[in-house]
Design a protein around this motif. Structure first.
Motif, PDB file in Angstrom:
ATOM      1  N   GLU A 137       0.828  -1.205   0.000  1.00  0.00           N
ATOM      2  CA  GLU A 137       0.000   0.000   0.000  1.00  0.00           C
ATOM      3  C   GLU A 137       0.864   1.257   0.000  1.00  0.00           C
ATOM      4  OE1 GLU A 137       0.469  -1.510   4.212  1.00  0.00           O
ATOM      5  OE2 GLU A 137      -0.111  -2.411   2.320  1.00  0.00           O
ATOM      6  N   ASN A 138       2.171   1.077   0.137  1.00  0.00           N
ATOM      7  CA  ASN A 138       3.119   2.190   0.077  1.00  0.00           C
ATOM      8  C   ASN A 138       3.774   2.299  -1.298  1.00  0.00           C
ATOM      9  OD1 ASN A 138       3.159   3.181   2.925  1.00  0.00           O
ATOM     10  ND2 ASN A 138       3.593   1.022   3.273  1.00  0.00           N
ATOM     11  N   CYS A 139       3.179   1.652  -2.296  1.00  0.00           N
ATOM     12  CA  CYS A 139       3.718   1.666  -3.662  1.00  0.00           C
ATOM     13  C   CYS A 139       2.715   2.300  -4.622  1.00  0.00           C
ATOM     14  CB  CYS A 139       4.004   0.245  -4.142  1.00  0.00           C
ATOM     15  SG  CYS A 139       5.288  -0.607  -3.249  1.00  0.00           S
ATOM     16  N   MET A 140       3.230   2.713  -5.757  1.00  0.00           N
ATOM     17  CA  MET A 140       2.401   3.288  -6.806  1.00  0.00           C
ATOM     18  C   MET A 140       3.078   2.993  -8.144  1.00  0.00           C
ATOM     19  SD  MET A 140       1.447   7.331  -7.359  1.00  0.00           S
ATOM     20  CE  MET A 140       0.556   7.469  -5.834  1.00  0.00           C
ATOM     21  N   ILE A 141       2.302   2.586  -9.137  1.00  0.00           N
ATOM     22  CA  ILE A 141       2.820   2.413 -10.498  1.00  0.00           C
ATOM     23  C   ILE A 141       2.354   3.619 -11.299  1.00  0.00           C
ATOM     24  CG2 ILE A 141       2.790   1.014 -12.593  1.00  0.00           C
ATOM     25  CD1 ILE A 141       2.185  -1.422 -10.833  1.00  0.00           C
ATOM     26  N   VAL A 142       3.300   4.319 -11.899  1.00  0.00           N
ATOM     27  CA  VAL A 142       2.989   5.533 -12.651  1.00  0.00           C
ATOM     28  C   VAL A 142       3.460   5.357 -14.090  1.00  0.00           C
ATOM     29  CG1 VAL A 142       3.364   8.013 -12.837  1.00  0.00           C
ATOM     30  CG2 VAL A 142       3.269   6.942 -10.582  1.00  0.00           C
ATOM     31  N   GLY A 143       2.532   5.463 -15.029  1.00  0.00           N
ATOM     32  CA  GLY A 143       2.886   5.434 -16.448  1.00  0.00           C
ATOM     33  C   GLY A 143       3.445   6.786 -16.850  1.00  0.00           C
ATOM     34  N   THR A 144       4.604   6.778 -17.489  1.00  0.00           N
ATOM     35  CA  THR A 144       5.245   8.035 -17.898  1.00  0.00           C
ATOM     36  C   THR A 144       5.563   7.992 -19.390  1.00  0.00           C
ATOM     37  OG1 THR A 144       7.438   7.188 -17.327  1.00  0.00           O
ATOM     38  CG2 THR A 144       6.261   8.404 -15.616  1.00  0.00           C
ATOM     39  N   ASP A 145       6.060   9.096 -19.891  1.00  0.00           N
ATOM     40  CA  ASP A 145       6.383   9.227 -21.316  1.00  0.00           C
ATOM     41  C   ASP A 145       5.181   8.811 -22.162  1.00  0.00           C
ATOM     42  OD1 ASP A 145       8.895  10.080 -20.606  1.00  0.00           O
ATOM     43  OD2 ASP A 145       9.856   8.162 -20.968  1.00  0.00           O
ATOM     44  N   LEU A 146       4.101   9.539 -21.999  1.00  0.00           N
ATOM     45  CA  LEU A 146       2.861   9.215 -22.692  1.00  0.00           C
ATOM     46  C   LEU A 146       2.942   9.588 -24.159  1.00  0.00           C
ATOM     47  CD1 LEU A 146       0.282  10.510 -20.074  1.00  0.00           C
ATOM     48  CD2 LEU A 146       1.236   8.216 -20.305  1.00  0.00           C
TER      49      LEU A 146
ATOM     50  N   VAL B 137      -4.140   6.612 -25.562  1.00  0.00           N
ATOM     51  CA  VAL B 137      -2.911   7.151 -24.987  1.00  0.00           C
ATOM     52  C   VAL B 137      -2.233   6.009 -24.242  1.00  0.00           C
ATOM     53  CG1 VAL B 137      -1.938   8.809 -23.350  1.00  0.00           C
ATOM     54  CG2 VAL B 137      -3.853   9.468 -24.804  1.00  0.00           C
ATOM     55  N   VAL B 138      -0.951   5.805 -24.524  1.00  0.00           N
ATOM     56  CA  VAL B 138      -0.208   4.725 -23.884  1.00  0.00           C
ATOM     57  C   VAL B 138       1.041   5.273 -23.218  1.00  0.00           C
ATOM     58  CG1 VAL B 138      -1.042   2.923 -25.443  1.00  0.00           C
ATOM     59  CG2 VAL B 138       1.015   4.180 -26.029  1.00  0.00           C
ATOM     60  N   ALA B 139       1.451   4.602 -22.152  1.00  0.00           N
ATOM     61  CA  ALA B 139       2.693   4.961 -21.463  1.00  0.00           C
ATOM     62  C   ALA B 139       3.810   4.098 -22.033  1.00  0.00           C
ATOM     63  CB  ALA B 139       2.551   4.719 -19.970  1.00  0.00           C
TER      64      ALA B 139
END
Length: 171
Positions: free
Chosen positions: A47-56, A137-139
């Motif tokens: 619960e202390n993690c996050m996945i972030v898509g970048t370079d869209l 839109v894709v990361a």
């Protein structure tokens, strides 16, 4: 939407991590998901993690050429469905004998309306867009962020399994 008192805080639609740090960057979402799943299997507090898509980037797949006939047919089909929906709703208030007639007339009116609306919209483009397409839109990169106080433990867990902690200096 960051917390003004904490410039390193990330808050997006109720998602929040205070002082997030990058754990790893992956080329696909599946790789990032595999890493977080591995952390969960090792009893890490995910619960202390996050996945972030970048370079869209936006990808548009051309699905076909538009013609007056195709536009009219697509308009008729969508108008037909709209007409059937309206007919069903109005059919709740019609006496038994007139239900089929109402459905037929609503479907025909909807199809005619769809044809006119579709052709008017196509005419308004004046040939500038004679094709149909689907956009998304894709990361291109997926970064796993973790609370700063848990980063060392997460790195240690991922480092135990080859391939889960990518080389930050590669490629």
């Amino acid at each position: 939407m960051s917390d003004p008192t904490n410039p390193r805080s990330i808050q997006i639609s109720g998602l929040a991590l205070a002082f997030p740090q990058s754990l790893a960057v992956y080329g696909t979402y599946e790789e990032a998901q595999r890493a977080v799943d591995h952390l969960a299997d090792a009893q890490f507090p995910v619960e202390n993690c996050m996945i972030v898509g970048t370079d869209l980037k936006q990808v548009e797949r051309i699905t076909g050429r538009l013609t007056w006939g195709r536009v009219a047919l697509a308009g008729a089909a969508s108008g037909l469905w709209l007409g059937l929906l309206v007919g069903l709703l109005l059919g709740l208030f019609v006496e038994e004998g007139g239900w089929w007639a109402l459905m037929a007339s609503a479907a025909l009116f909807g199809a005619a309306f769809g044809i006119v609306w579709g052709l008017a919209g196509y005419a308004a483009t004046r040939g500038r867009r004679d094709f149909s397409s689907v956009r998304t839109v894709v990361a291109t990169r997926h970064e796993v962020l973790v609370e700063h106080k848990h980063r060392a433990a997460a790195q240690e867990i991922l480092a135990r399994t080859p391939g889960l902690l990518p080389d930050p200096f590669a490629g």
